[in-house]
Structures are given as structure tokens and as C-alpha cells.
Design an enzyme around this catalytic site. Structure first.
Site, PDB file in Angstrom:
ATOM      1  N   ASP A 237       1.276  -0.890  -0.178  1.00 38.47           N
ATOM      2  CA  ASP A 237      -0.040   0.028   0.040  1.00 38.47           C
ATOM      3  C   ASP A 237       0.675   1.602   0.382  1.00 38.47           C
ATOM      4  OD1 ASP A 237      -1.822  -2.411   0.956  1.00 38.47           O
ATOM      5  OD2 ASP A 237      -3.514  -1.099   0.382  1.00 38.47           O
TER       6      ASP A 237
HETATM    7  C1  LIG Z   1      -3.175  -4.583  -4.594  1.00 41.88           C
HETATM    8  S1  LIG Z   1      -2.662  -3.623  -2.394  1.00 41.88           S
HETATM    9  C2  LIG Z   1      -2.425  -4.154  -1.377  1.00 41.88           C
HETATM   10  C3  LIG Z   1      -2.580  -5.482  -0.562  1.00 41.88           C
HETATM   11  O1  LIG Z   1      -2.095  -6.527  -0.572  1.00 41.88           O
HETATM   12  C4  LIG Z   1      -4.040  -4.931   0.299  1.00 41.88           C
HETATM   13  O2  LIG Z   1      -2.477  -4.482   1.208  1.00 41.88           O
HETATM   14  C5  LIG Z   1      -4.306  -4.133   0.040  1.00 41.88           C
HETATM   15  O3  LIG Z   1      -5.338  -4.577  -0.890  1.00 41.88           O
HETATM   16  C6  LIG Z   1      -4.919  -3.152   0.605  1.00 41.88           C
HETATM   17  O4  LIG Z   1      -6.140  -3.689   1.888  1.00 41.88           O
HETATM   18  P1  LIG Z   1      -7.618  -3.070   1.793  1.00 41.88           P
HETATM   19  O5  LIG Z   1      -7.601  -2.472   2.876  1.00 41.88           O
HETATM   20  O6  LIG Z   1      -8.362  -4.286   1.441  1.00 41.88           O
HETATM   21  O7  LIG Z   1      -8.096  -1.882   0.151  1.00 41.88           O
END
Ligand SMILES: CSC[C@@H](O)[C@@H](O)C(=O)COP(=O)(O)O
Length: 370
Positions: A237
């Protein structure tokens, strides 16, 4: 072509797949205003770092397409103000802030037809994200394919649902499978929101990739039991300049388990997830989510799924912990660069200099395209 399309854009219409209803129902929500885009992101109808940025950018594009501005100054002021508002939807993934910064620069630089310049730039972001993910898939499968073993483990959801298409870590898994480099992928349930059990399971089934779901707490046991699991591959993220990586909660403990068992730990993300303004991961804001994601389980009972045709799915909640139980629910954690073997971006694969504990992401990747 992905069998799942999380974001549909046909100027001026934006529709997103409502991920709160998956895997039971595929239903698209139309987005015509920034308020709707903000709600879609904050409520996690759409989620995943790259997808959040694209939905924000295109949500504003849809809104702008439906407006008549008195002139470029008014269009510029409106777009800037709406970009600021969209950035309040979720705090951790840097892609949203990076996209907003780039789009603001486009409208500032546009000498005429600011609204059209904005919409075209948002559309280019959608196309670029798909292209970047495909490049990540190629680089990652080349890098991981060369390691011994024919299984990998992944965490959370990083596929077509979390991006504009193809996916990051899951994009690598898809390319490895297509290249005959993969016998099986293990994936975690990803408590407490279950992005793995609900969404990654759904995507892998769509692709017919042999896959096994494990509890988050089973990972160390799996790595010990199966030496063919050669790597853990996850998304990101926000990645700081030194490689410290914020990703879905639980990622850090996977990296510790991978290190203990001598397996590669690989992060896959577009360069829009790299935040060079942050020297290390200490400055990353971690989103705290509602305690009831942990104290209760939520999902769909058979009755609520059966009722779907008539009345729409009804998400049900089952209280697990005693009422009033204190809960700490960070949605992300930061994995120190020291535990990360490689970072795969669309530019190539970053590895550390010999003897170094951190990456230098401000330069070209080590295994860059020729
Ligand atoms: C491809 S985004 C990175 C992911 O591993 C993950 O952290 C993600 O999908 C983000 O989380 P979310 O809380 O579902 O938006």
C-alpha cells in the site's frame, strides 16, 4: 483479459464492482459524483491501493463530464477542491495521494480546456495501471520462476479486484501459472476482513489456478511442512524510499516466518506505491478500523444469499467476543526492508546492494529492462 473487471469506465460512465457482495453476487455500482466515489472507497465497495486511486480519479472524471464550467479557472478550482476531498477517504495507500498530486499538476499546467485535460489524464491512469501490472507480472514471474520450488504463498487480495486489471502479487501468480512455473498457490484468509478467503479465493477460482486457503496463523507450519513453497509474494500500500513496506495487517509476521524458514519474501507493487518522500516506514499513517471487525464475524448466511434474488444480499453479523471487549484493529503493518528479498515494480526488480539492509528505490532497479 481478466474474468473479473473491478472498474468499468466508458466515458462518461464509471461503474465499480461492489466487493462487499463478493463472492456471492456480482453487482456493479454506478458512480457519478465524488461523494459516491468517496463512499465507495471508505466503505470498501472498492479497495486495494491501485484501485482506490483509479476510482477516485475516474469518479471525479465522471462528475466533471456532467458539469458545465463558466471557464477554465472555475474548472481548475473545482477539480483541485474535489481532489482534496477524495484524499480524505482512506489514509494508508499512497497511490491515492500520488494520483491526486499528478492530476492537480495536469490541471495547473493545462492552458485551455482544463476539464477535458483532467478527464484524459484520469483515463491514462487507468490504462497505465493495467500496463504496469502486466509488466510486474512478467518481471516477477521471471524472478520467482528462477527460484527452486513450484509453490508460492500470498496474502490479502492483490489481483484484478485490487487494481485496474491483472493485479500485482496475484498478477505474478497468474503469469507463473501460465508459464508452467507454478504447481499451487497458498493464500491466507487475511483476517479480519477476509480479503483472501472472499476475494483472492474468488479470483483464483475464476482463473482455475490450483489454490489452497490457509488460516493466517498456519503460515509458519505450512513453510515448515512444505519446502516447495519457495516464496511469499505480497502487494503493498506504501513503500518508503528504503523499501520498508506497508501492506495488509499480517504481512510483517509472514516476512518473519519467511526469513526463519529461509524463503524469499517478495513485494510487488507499481512505482505509484513508492513514496520517495518518506525515508523509512516510520512515517506511514496506518489506518485503524472499527473494533467490531474483530469482535464479530460478518458475512452471508445461506438464508441471506438465498434471499438475494428478491431483496438484495443482507450482510449478517455474528457477535463472537463478549460485548465491550477492547480490540486493536490496525488495517496495515510495516515490514522492515531488512526482511524483504526483492521489490518488483513495472520498471524491474529491486534487490539490495551486497551487505545492505535496505533498498535504494530512488535509482533504477537492479534487474531493469534492457
Ligand atoms: C494491491 S493493494 C495491497 C494489498 O496487499 C492490500 O494491502 C490491499 O488490498 C489493501 O487493503 P484493503 O484494506 O483491502 O484496501
Amino acid at each position: 483479459m481478466d474474468c473479473l473487471q473491478a472498474i468499468k469506465w466508458e466515458r462518461p460512465r464509471l461503474a465499480i464492482l461492489n466487493q462487499l457482495l463478493l463472492p456471492h453476487r456480482r453487482e456493479y455500482v454506478e458512480i457519478t459524483t465524488c461523494e459516491q466515489a468517496h463512499h465507495a472507497i471508505a466503505s470498501m465497495q472498492t479497495r486495494g491501493a491501485p484501485a482506490i486511486a483509479i476510482v477516485a480519479a475516474l469518479g471525479l472524471a465522471a462528475e466533471v463530464c456532467g458539469m458545465a464550467f463558466a471557464g477554465d479557472a472555475e474548472a481548475r478550482a473545482h477539480i483541485r477542491q474535489r481532489l482534496a476531498y477524495l484524499q480524505t477517504s482512506r489514509p494508508t495507500a499512497v497511490n491515492l495521494f500520488e494520483a491526486a498530486g499528478r492530476l492537480a499538476a495536469v490541471v495547473d499546467a493545462a492552458e485551455s480546456d482544463v476539464a477535458a485535460a483532467y478527464v484524459a489524464a484520469a483515463e491514462r491512469m487507468l490504462e497505465a495501471d493495467v500496463a504496469d501490472n502486466r509488466a510486474i507480472g512478467r518481471w516477477g514471474s521471471e524472478y520467482l520462476g528462477a527460484l527452486a520450488g513450484d509453490k508460492v504463498l500470498t496474502h490479502c487480495n492483490t489481483g484484478a479486484l485490487a487494481t485496474a486489471g491483472h493485479g500485482t502479487a496475484l498478477g505474478i501468480v497468474r503469469d507463473m501459472w501460465r508459464a508452467g512455473q507454478l504447481a499451487r498457490v497458498f493464500f491466507t484468509e487475511t483476517r479480519p476482513y477476509n480479503q483472501g478467503a472472499r476475494l483472492t479465493a474468488f479470483e483464483l477460482a475464476c482463473e482455475a489456478i490450483p489454490a489452497t486457503l490457509v488460516c493466517d496463523s498456519a503460515v509458519s507450519a505450512l513453510l515448515r511442512a512444505d519446502p516447495a513453497v519457495k516464496a511469499v509474494v505480497v502487494g503493498a500500500d506504501r513503500v518508503a524510499a528504503n523499501g520498508d513496506t506497508a501492506n495488509k495487517i499480517g504481512t510483517y509476521q509472514l516476512a518473519i516466518a519467511a526469513r526463519f524458514h529461509g524463503r524469499a519474501f517478495v513485494v510487488a507493487a507499481p512505482s505509484t506505491s513508492i513514496d520517495l518522500a518518506l525515508r523509512d516506514g516510520a512515517g506511514i499513517t496506518i489506518e485503524q478500523r472499527a473494533p467490531d471487525e474483530i469482535t464479530a464475524a460478518s458475512g452471508f448466511t445461506r438464508a441471506s444469499v438465498d434471499a438475494a434474488a428478491a431483496a438484495g444480499l443482507v450482510r449478517e453479523t455474528l457477535q463472537i467476543a463478549p460485548a465491550g471487549t477492547d480490540a486493536w484493529n490496525p488495517s496495515f503493518d510495516v515490514t522492515p526492508a531488512a526482511l524483504i528479498t526483492a521489490i518488483v515494480t513495472e520498471r524491474g526488480v529491486y534487490v539490495k546492494a551486497p551487505g545492505a539492509d535496505v533498498f535504494d528505490l530512488s535509482v533504477a532497479p537492479k534487474l531493469a529492462p534492457a
